[in-house]
Design a protein around this motif. Sequence first.
Motif, PDB file in Angstrom:
ATOM      1  N   ALA A 130       0.401  -0.942  -0.006  1.00 26.99           N
ATOM      2  CA  ALA A 130       0.090  -0.422   0.316  1.00 26.99           C
ATOM      3  C   ALA A 130       1.372   1.490   0.113  1.00 26.99           C
ATOM      4  O   ALA A 130       2.216   1.247   0.143  1.00 26.99           O
ATOM      5  N   THR A 131       0.421   2.354   0.017  1.00 26.20           N
ATOM      6  CA  THR A 131       1.220   3.689  -0.392  1.00 26.20           C
ATOM      7  C   THR A 131       2.096   3.567   0.749  1.00 26.20           C
ATOM      8  O   THR A 131       1.937   3.297   2.839  1.00 26.20           O
ATOM      9  N   GLY A 132       3.281   3.621   0.911  1.00 27.73           N
ATOM     10  CA  GLY A 132       4.020   3.560   1.882  1.00 27.73           C
ATOM     11  C   GLY A 132       4.721   2.884   2.999  1.00 27.73           C
ATOM     12  O   GLY A 132       6.110   2.430   3.875  1.00 27.73           O
ATOM     13  N   VAL A 133       3.608   1.299   2.844  1.00 30.05           N
ATOM     14  CA  VAL A 133       4.229   0.471   3.080  1.00 30.05           C
ATOM     15  C   VAL A 133       3.924  -0.840   2.800  1.00 30.05           C
ATOM     16  O   VAL A 133       3.850  -0.916   1.987  1.00 30.05           O
ATOM     17  N   LEU A 134       4.753  -1.445   3.159  1.00 34.64           N
ATOM     18  CA  LEU A 134       4.204  -3.362   2.506  1.00 34.64           C
ATOM     19  C   LEU A 134       4.273  -3.959   4.233  1.00 34.64           C
ATOM     20  O   LEU A 134       4.256  -3.979   5.221  1.00 34.64           O
ATOM     21  N   TYR A 135       2.664  -4.844   4.035  1.00 37.98           N
ATOM     22  CA  TYR A 135       2.668  -6.000   4.850  1.00 37.98           C
ATOM     23  C   TYR A 135       2.408  -7.189   4.814  1.00 37.98           C
ATOM     24  O   TYR A 135       2.528  -7.845   4.202  1.00 37.98           O
ATOM     25  N   LEU A 136       3.075  -7.966   6.189  1.00 39.67           N
ATOM     26  CA  LEU A 136       4.206  -9.356   5.724  1.00 39.67           C
ATOM     27  C   LEU A 136       3.357  -9.949   6.523  1.00 39.67           C
ATOM     28  O   LEU A 136       3.167  -9.858   7.557  1.00 39.67           O
ATOM     29  N   ARG A 137       3.522 -11.239   6.377  1.00 37.59           N
ATOM     30  CA  ARG A 137       2.546 -12.331   7.072  1.00 37.59           C
ATOM     31  C   ARG A 137       3.895 -13.321   7.142  1.00 37.59           C
ATOM     32  O   ARG A 137       4.016 -14.301   5.372  1.00 37.59           O
TER      33      ARG A 137
END
Length: 180
Positions: free
Chosen positions: A133-140
């Motif tokens: 997403a804008t300005g971030v990564l989400y890691l799982r």
Amino acid sequence: MARFVALLRGINVGGKHLIKMPALKAAFEGDGFENVSTYIQSGNVLFDTSGRGGAALADRIEAMLESTFEIPLVVVVRSRAQLRAVVDRAPEGFGSAPGRYLYDVVFLKEPLTAKTAIKSLSMKEGVDEAYSATGVLYLRRLSAKAVQSRLNRIASLPIYKNMTIRNWNTTTKLLQLLES
């Protein structure tokens, strides 16, 4: 006055770049920031300022910290609204199964974009997932197979110099603190 959080990368980790939170708070106050508080030892500083956010504010804080502590640090700054958007834009169900998955948010420092960053990641099928997403990564990462995760190698990537990582619990707690 606007409310922000500064996310410092790499302090008080593995016995390196040790900075006590009272000293960090004092440095921010000495540079003119108001209503300064810290959250846990990993470099989360909440503050108010009349100035604008963005890259100029992050650069100002980096320069102040290097001058004060003689440590070059990477700082990512997010406003209350920006952090609210990070939490609200998380993939559906993100953070909802903490016994099954490990959840992290990678905050990106300009000029690094999510589109570029996600292309640099190597993931193990059935273990790792990443969303941008804008300005971030989400890691799982699947907890039961976390040792097999390729996302654990993110610190060895060239892009790592332009990011800092917080787990989901810390991210949502910082938002709660910004909004209180």
